[in-house]
Design an enzyme around this catalytic site. Structure first.
Site, PDB file in Angstrom:
ATOM      1  N   ASP A   7       0.888  -1.163   0.000  1.00 47.16           N
ATOM      2  CA  ASP A   7       0.000   0.000   0.000  1.00 47.16           C
ATOM      3  C   ASP A   7       0.924   1.209   0.000  1.00 47.16           C
ATOM      4  O   ASP A   7       1.432   1.609   1.045  1.00 47.16           O
ATOM      5  CB  ASP A   7      -0.874  -0.032   1.265  1.00 47.16           C
ATOM      6  CG  ASP A   7      -1.872   1.112   1.284  1.00 47.16           C
ATOM      7  OD1 ASP A   7      -2.134   1.690   0.219  1.00 47.16           O
ATOM      8  OD2 ASP A   7      -2.378   1.422   2.380  1.00 47.16           O
ATOM      9  N   GLU A  71      -1.126  -1.231  -4.823  1.00 47.52           N
ATOM     10  CA  GLU A  71      -2.419  -0.554  -4.971  1.00 47.52           C
ATOM     11  C   GLU A  71      -2.318   0.472  -6.098  1.00 47.52           C
ATOM     12  O   GLU A  71      -1.371   1.259  -6.162  1.00 47.52           O
ATOM     13  CB  GLU A  71      -2.827   0.142  -3.664  1.00 47.52           C
ATOM     14  CG  GLU A  71      -4.234   0.705  -3.756  1.00 47.52           C
ATOM     15  CD  GLU A  71      -4.764   1.208  -2.434  1.00 47.52           C
ATOM     16  OE1 GLU A  71      -4.954   0.387  -1.516  1.00 47.52           O
ATOM     17  OE2 GLU A  71      -4.995   2.416  -2.328  1.00 47.52           O
ATOM     18  N   ASP A 144      -2.907   0.825   7.139  1.00 41.99           N
ATOM     19  CA  ASP A 144      -1.965   0.592   6.035  1.00 41.99           C
ATOM     20  C   ASP A 144      -1.463  -0.844   6.046  1.00 41.99           C
ATOM     21  O   ASP A 144      -1.281  -1.457   4.996  1.00 41.99           O
ATOM     22  CB  ASP A 144      -0.789   1.556   6.137  1.00 41.99           C
ATOM     23  CG  ASP A 144      -1.261   2.991   6.255  1.00 41.99           C
ATOM     24  OD1 ASP A 144      -1.532   3.590   5.207  1.00 41.99           O
ATOM     25  OD2 ASP A 144      -1.400   3.487   7.383  1.00 41.99           O
TER      26      ASP A 144
END
Lengths: 207, 207
Positions: A7, A71, A144
């Site tokens: 992420d 992501e 996260d």
């Protein structure tokens, strides 16, 4: 198949490693590791990218994933921080590719839909499902970290489907090539027949 | 001072090297090299970032710049391509930092203002001024090439000012530290005097 989910971010970059069923299509997923890399907000951008990049490289060396799932960043939301996030994701993709690993991108809604069944699920819902799917004793401490694990799980489950889609695209392209080749052969044959007939008419006058 | 200017992008990434007057503040700039790296739009993102990264590293090795100047990407314009541009700029900043070089960012309007005197100058105006400032026989063939050279020129001229600003900030921070230290010393002295007076009053009773 071992997946490193990332992420991306400069202030906080989530890293999560998960083992998945792989090509057999099994849905078992096993927790390997999770952490969040932080870089100081007052450090120069290049220094922050170095910090994120070094840690991603270290994780690739330590955990030896088969693939890195990142992501996909959108420009719509969080305009203030999205540039740094995009820069970090570029660094992650570069270092994964330099390590010879395939890099896959998944959108936040693909990840949410994969782990919760709902593309607009909230952070808590994602964290709760990740905790349950991986059989963790407690939820990851930060969103996260949970997101990085969710990305890795999402990739384990989407990868076989993406592979099948790529194979289907390849097969359809092959059929199209075959069809075009047959059309071209038929056109060539027709042209040859017209020439032969023309030649025959001229030649026939001599017979 | 030798500057590598980079106008980041995936489809086209402009690279331009310029020698400048440096710390002496001279405004002479000399052309060294310019090129545009292209990556195929249908290639996977990681492959494209590899392509840009390899070429930037090669330019750093060949031209040995003292600093890399990168265009600061904004999210406002070109939402469709801005993510790729930001990812490419992250890769450039990382590789420059890994080569031990300082990385400076300049906004498009800072670059335009530096070379044309007008922050909203058009592409042609920038290209014309770059051609004139560097004494080129003809204008760079593409806008990305001209922009990369403009960035390098902009950095040559802004760097001494940015250095002076950084020094001024450092001096002002030092003055503030000095001032705080004097306040703290004065407060400590006053507290000591109060204690001494209190102690003196008690002790004085014994005299």
């Amino acid at each position: 198949m071992r997946v490193l989910g990332v992420d991306p971010g400069l202030t906080r970059c989530g890293l999560g490693v998960v083992d998945g069923g792989g090509a057999q299509g099994g849905r078992e997923v096993r927790f390997v590791a999770v952490d969040v890399v932080r870089t100081p907000t007052d450090a120069p951008l290049a220094t922050r990218l170095l910090g994120v990049g070094d840690e991603v490289e270290r994780w690739i060396a330590v955990h030896r994933p088969d693939v890195v799932a990142v992501e996909r960043v959108f420009s719509q939301h969080n305009v203030r921080t999205v540039m740094g996030t995009a820069q970090a994701s570029g660094v992650v993709a570069l270092l994964a590719a330099r390590a010879g690993l395939p890099v896959a991108f998944h959108t936040p809604s693909e990840v949410k839909a994969a782990v919760t069944g709902e593309g607009r699920a909230g952070k808590e819902q994602v964290a709760a499902m990740v905790t349950r799917l991986l059989g963790l004793a407690e939820a990851p401490r930060s969103a996260d970290a949970a997101d990085a694990l969710a990305l890795a799980i999402c990739h384990c489950w989407r990868a076989p489907m993406l592979d099948r889609m790529a194979q289907a695209r390849e097969r359809s392209a092959e059929l199209a090539r075959h069809h075009r080749a047959r059309l071209a052969a038929a056109a060539a044959e027709a042209a040859a027949r017209r020439t032969a007939l023309g030649g025959g008419a001229l030649g026939g006058a001599g017979r």
